[in-house]
Write a protein that holds these residues in place. Structure first.
Motif, PDB file in Angstrom:
ATOM      1  N   LYS A   1      42.301  47.868  41.703  1.00  0.00           N
ATOM      2  CA  LYS A   1      41.484  46.731  42.141  1.00  0.00           C
ATOM      3  C   LYS A   1      40.396  46.426  41.123  1.00  0.00           C
ATOM      4  CE  LYS A   1      42.313  47.439  47.074  1.00  0.00           C
ATOM      5  NZ  LYS A   1      41.705  47.682  48.399  1.00  0.00           N
ATOM      6  N   GLU A   2      40.397  45.208  40.624  1.00  0.00           N
ATOM      7  CA  GLU A   2      39.454  44.797  39.591  1.00  0.00           C
ATOM      8  C   GLU A   2      38.006  44.993  40.029  1.00  0.00           C
ATOM      9  OE1 GLU A   2      38.120  40.861  36.967  1.00  0.00           O
ATOM     10  OE2 GLU A   2      39.793  40.717  38.380  1.00  0.00           O
ATOM     11  N   GLU A   3      37.688  44.611  41.251  1.00  0.00           N
ATOM     12  CA  GLU A   3      36.294  44.680  41.688  1.00  0.00           C
ATOM     13  C   GLU A   3      35.790  46.120  41.718  1.00  0.00           C
ATOM     14  OE1 GLU A   3      38.805  44.183  45.535  1.00  0.00           O
ATOM     15  OE2 GLU A   3      38.835  43.486  43.439  1.00  0.00           O
TER      16      GLU A   3
ATOM     17  N   LYS B   1      35.197  47.183  38.007  1.00  0.00           N
ATOM     18  CA  LYS B   1      33.980  46.503  37.539  1.00  0.00           C
ATOM     19  C   LYS B   1      32.736  47.191  38.082  1.00  0.00           C
ATOM     20  CE  LYS B   1      31.608  42.027  37.630  1.00  0.00           C
ATOM     21  NZ  LYS B   1      31.642  40.628  38.140  1.00  0.00           N
TER      22      LYS B   1
ATOM     23  N   ASN C   1      50.575  47.126  38.129  1.00  0.00           N
ATOM     24  CA  ASN C   1      49.210  46.986  38.624  1.00  0.00           C
ATOM     25  C   ASN C   1      48.301  48.108  38.159  1.00  0.00           C
ATOM     26  OD1 ASN C   1      47.265  45.533  40.129  1.00  0.00           O
ATOM     27  ND2 ASN C   1      47.486  46.953  41.841  1.00  0.00           N
TER      28      ASN C   1
ATOM     29  N   TRP D   1      47.685  46.662  34.279  1.00  0.00           N
ATOM     30  CA  TRP D   1      46.512  45.860  34.627  1.00  0.00           C
ATOM     31  C   TRP D   1      45.284  46.726  34.888  1.00  0.00           C
ATOM     32  CZ3 TRP D   1      46.382  41.296  32.993  1.00  0.00           C
ATOM     33  CH2 TRP D   1      47.539  40.496  32.944  1.00  0.00           C
ATOM     34  N   GLY D   2      45.492  47.949  35.385  1.00  0.00           N
ATOM     35  CA  GLY D   2      44.352  48.850  35.536  1.00  0.00           C
ATOM     36  C   GLY D   2      43.721  49.173  34.198  1.00  0.00           C
TER      37      GLY D   2
ATOM     38  N   THR E   1      41.941  46.060  32.817  1.00  0.00           N
ATOM     39  CA  THR E   1      40.656  45.844  33.498  1.00  0.00           C
ATOM     40  C   THR E   1      39.618  46.865  33.055  1.00  0.00           C
ATOM     41  OG1 THR E   1      41.899  45.004  35.391  1.00  0.00           O
ATOM     42  CG2 THR E   1      39.588  45.556  35.763  1.00  0.00           C
TER      43      THR E   1
ATOM     44  N   LYS F   1      38.308  45.778  29.765  1.00  0.00           N
ATOM     45  CA  LYS F   1      37.437  44.609  29.912  1.00  0.00           C
ATOM     46  C   LYS F   1      36.021  45.003  30.322  1.00  0.00           C
ATOM     47  CE  LYS F   1      36.795  40.308  32.517  1.00  0.00           C
ATOM     48  NZ  LYS F   1      37.389  39.341  33.477  1.00  0.00           N
ATOM     49  N   TYR F   2      35.914  45.863  31.319  1.00  0.00           N
ATOM     50  CA  TYR F   2      34.594  46.189  31.856  1.00  0.00           C
ATOM     51  C   TYR F   2      33.970  47.421  31.212  1.00  0.00           C
ATOM     52  CZ  TYR F   2      35.625  42.625  35.318  1.00  0.00           C
ATOM     53  OH  TYR F   2      35.929  41.432  35.920  1.00  0.00           O
TER      54      TYR F   2
END
Length: 247
Positions: free
Chosen positions: A70-72, A75, A113, A117-118, A121, A124-125
């Protein structure tokens, strides 16, 4: 400049965040970096595994339960994590192997995912908080170069990861971005197989490999340590596979 390079060629006193660090390759890397004097933060989605892993790590190591799908959540973790020197991403659930005619495509999408994508992400953060001289080390696999029948999803994820590594090396420079490309390694990755199937896989792989054994998690941990300590390689996907891509 020479002093700065030398100071970054040691892990003594460095702060390392390992996502997927509560088991397998991540835990082996946490142990190895701790032994070199690093301060380790492990992250995974399972609090019980984190607690168990911390019992195997030196006092002062810390762990956080974060849903890396989960991106949130990722982050929020990096917003409170503070600055650090090296980011390692080894998280991944057990893969199931299916030929393309047997593949449920909606289910297949979910494997990207956490594994792809994990990692995307986390980069990114996490990247804005990495200290000068620091690095990002991700995880691919030899399925990208030598897939067997039924390995279409694993091969696709690994290929995507290796392209992502090169793109991030360019975009995030001078942060170094690399990946380790393991062959078959004895970890909980294969926990979805029966005991007999798992041992059969290990034996068949060992018989075929140039080094006549499958890898251990500690073999891969040494590769992650190298990528953290070296100061002149970026955009590289380092294969540690016992010779699998050659046979």
């Amino acid at each position: 400049m020479e002093t700065s390079i030398k100071s970054n060629q040691t892990l003594q006193g460095k702060r390392i965040i390992i996502l997927g660090g509560s088991s397998g390759l991540g835990l082996a890397t946490a142990k190895a970096t701790s032994a070199e004097g690093a301060s380790v933060v492990i992250v995974s989605g399972n609090q019980q595994r984190i607690d168990n892993a911390l019992n195997e790590l030196p006092e002062g190591s810390t762990g956080f339960a974060v849903d890396l799908g989960k991106e949130e959540n990722i982050k929020a973790f990096f917003e409170q994590a503070g600055s650090f020197d090296h980011l390692v991403y080894t998280a991944g659930e057990n893969l199931t192997l299916h030929t393309i005619n047997e593949t449920n495509i909606d289910e297949a999408r979910t494997f990207f995912n956490l594994r792809y994508w994990g990692a995307f992400t986390a980069v990114k953060y996490g990247a804005p908080h990495i200290n000068a001289g620091g690095s990002i080390s991700l995880t691919s696999g030899t399925a990208s170069a030598r897939p067997g029948s039924g390995w279409s999803i694993a091969s696709s994820i690994c290929g995507a990861m290796e392209g992502f590594v090169r793109a991030m090396a360019v975009e995030l420079a001078p942060i170094r971005v690399n990946s380790v490309v393991p062959g078959v390694i004895k970890t909980n990755l294969w926990g979805g197989l029966s005991d007999a199937d798992r041992e059969g896989l290990y034996k068949s792989q060992a018989d075929a490999l140039l080094l006549k054994r499958v890898g251990e998690a500690e073999d891969i941990a040494l590769a992650f340590i190298y990528l953290m300590k070296q100061q002149f390689g970026t955009g590289q996907n380092i294969t540690i596979d016992g010779g699998a891509v050659l046979v």
